[in-house]
Design a protein around this motif. Structure first.
Motif, mmCIF file in Angstrom:
data_model
loop_
_atom_site.group_PDB
_atom_site.id
_atom_site.type_symbol
_atom_site.label_atom_id
_atom_site.label_comp_id
_atom_site.label_asym_id
_atom_site.label_seq_id
_atom_site.Cartn_x
_atom_site.Cartn_y
_atom_site.Cartn_z
ATOM 1 N N ASP A 69 0.866 -1.182 0.000
ATOM 2 C CA ASP A 69 0.000 0.000 0.000
ATOM 3 C C ASP A 69 0.899 1.226 0.000
ATOM 4 O OD1 ASP A 69 0.836 0.331 2.694
ATOM 5 O OD2 ASP A 69 -0.993 -0.559 3.495
ATOM 6 N N THR A 88 -0.473 6.456 5.359
ATOM 7 C CA THR A 88 -1.286 6.715 4.176
ATOM 8 C C THR A 88 -2.655 6.061 4.363
ATOM 9 O OG1 THR A 88 -0.426 4.752 3.042
ATOM 10 C CG2 THR A 88 0.733 6.840 2.656
ATOM 11 N N PRO A 89 -3.646 6.477 3.576
ATOM 12 C CA PRO A 89 -4.988 5.907 3.723
ATOM 13 C C PRO A 89 -5.003 4.392 3.486
ATOM 14 C CG PRO A 89 -5.055 7.896 2.374
ATOM 15 C CD PRO A 89 -3.607 7.553 2.577
ATOM 16 N N GLU A 90 -5.912 3.737 4.186
ATOM 17 C CA GLU A 90 -6.075 2.292 4.058
ATOM 18 C C GLU A 90 -7.002 1.977 2.880
ATOM 19 O OE1 GLU A 90 -4.297 0.210 5.934
ATOM 20 O OE2 GLU A 90 -3.462 1.957 6.937
ATOM 21 N N ARG A 91 -6.958 0.727 2.433
ATOM 22 C CA ARG A 91 -7.813 0.271 1.326
ATOM 23 C C ARG A 91 -9.266 0.675 1.607
ATOM 24 N NH1 ARG A 91 -6.829 -3.705 -2.357
ATOM 25 N NH2 ARG A 91 -5.088 -4.450 -1.109
ATOM 26 N N GLN A 93 -10.341 3.742 1.624
ATOM 27 C CA GLN A 93 -10.382 5.153 2.031
ATOM 28 C C GLN A 93 -9.933 6.042 0.870
ATOM 29 O OE1 GLN A 93 -7.793 5.233 5.493
ATOM 30 N NE2 GLN A 93 -9.499 4.855 6.875
ATOM 31 N N TYR A 96 -6.222 6.272 -0.992
ATOM 32 C CA TYR A 96 -5.476 5.009 -0.928
ATOM 33 C C TYR A 96 -4.776 4.709 -2.243
ATOM 34 C CZ TYR A 96 -4.654 -0.019 -1.223
ATOM 35 O OH TYR A 96 -4.091 -1.250 -1.444
ATOM 36 N N GLN A 97 -5.534 4.707 -3.321
ATOM 37 C CA GLN A 97 -4.969 4.309 -4.610
ATOM 38 C C GLN A 97 -3.925 5.304 -5.094
ATOM 39 O OE1 GLN A 97 -5.915 1.185 -5.871
ATOM 40 N NE2 GLN A 97 -4.001 1.540 -6.962
ATOM 41 N N LYS A 100 -0.726 4.604 -3.131
ATOM 42 C CA LYS A 100 -0.146 3.329 -3.567
ATOM 43 C C LYS A 100 0.451 3.461 -4.966
ATOM 44 C CE LYS A 100 -0.958 -1.572 -4.233
ATOM 45 N NZ LYS A 100 -1.876 -2.702 -4.156
#
Length: 165
Positions: A69, A88-91, A93, A96-97, A100
């Motif tokens: 991530d 960083t933001p979690e999946r 949220q 996130y992308q 990543k």
């Protein structure tokens, strides 16, 4: 009688030889590390570098073979690495992308340098905590500057992420 002396000598030699094994104190060179060129467990290169304005102290380097991530990658010879000082933001949220994708574009398939946190080198998930460098760029700092991450300072840590902003 001669056989008895020969047996004693063989036993003494066996004991002497068994005491001559070495135990490597480097935790990165354990039994799960192999010398394969492209496998996830290749032996890392240890270097110390200091360049320009980014005062980097690279202790270990290896090829990034997976981006988990925006703040976690997998590095050959090291295993899972958590970017210290940032979150960083979690999946699922927002952001996130984007985070990543940025880390993927910077790290995946490239040699990364790690400055491992000497105050606390592993987190509760057994991930190595480190500053991550690619081509002299501190990615932990860049994630903050670009707005892809927030400061996550958890003492003890040798790094002060508030100074990167």
């Amino acid at each position: 009688m001669r056989f008895k002396y020969l047996l004693i000598i063989i036993c003494i030699m066996a004991v002497a030889v068994s005491g001559c094994t070495s135990h490597d104190s480097n935790p990165l060179n354990n039994s799960s590390v192999s010398s394969s060129n492209s496998s996830p467990s290749a032996v890392p290169t240890t270097t110390t570098t200091s360049t320009g304005s980014s005062d980097q102290h690279v202790e270990v380097s290896g090829k990034c073979y997976k981006v988990v991530d925006g703040d976690t990658i997998d590095v050959e010879g090291v295993g899972r690495v958590r970017f210290v000082g940032v979150n960083t933001p979690e999946r699922g949220q927002a952001g996130y992308q984007t985070a990543k994708d940025y880390v993927t574009s910077m790290c995946l398939g490239k040699t990364v340098g790690l400055d491992i946190d000497n105050a606390k080198n592993k987190d509760k998930y057994d991930r190595t905590l480190a500053l991550v460098y690619v081509d002299g760029v501190n990615l932990n700092q860049e994630l903050l500057k670009k707005g892809y991450a927030e400061v996550m300072y958890i003492p003890p840590s040798e790094f002060n992420p508030y100074s990167w902003m």
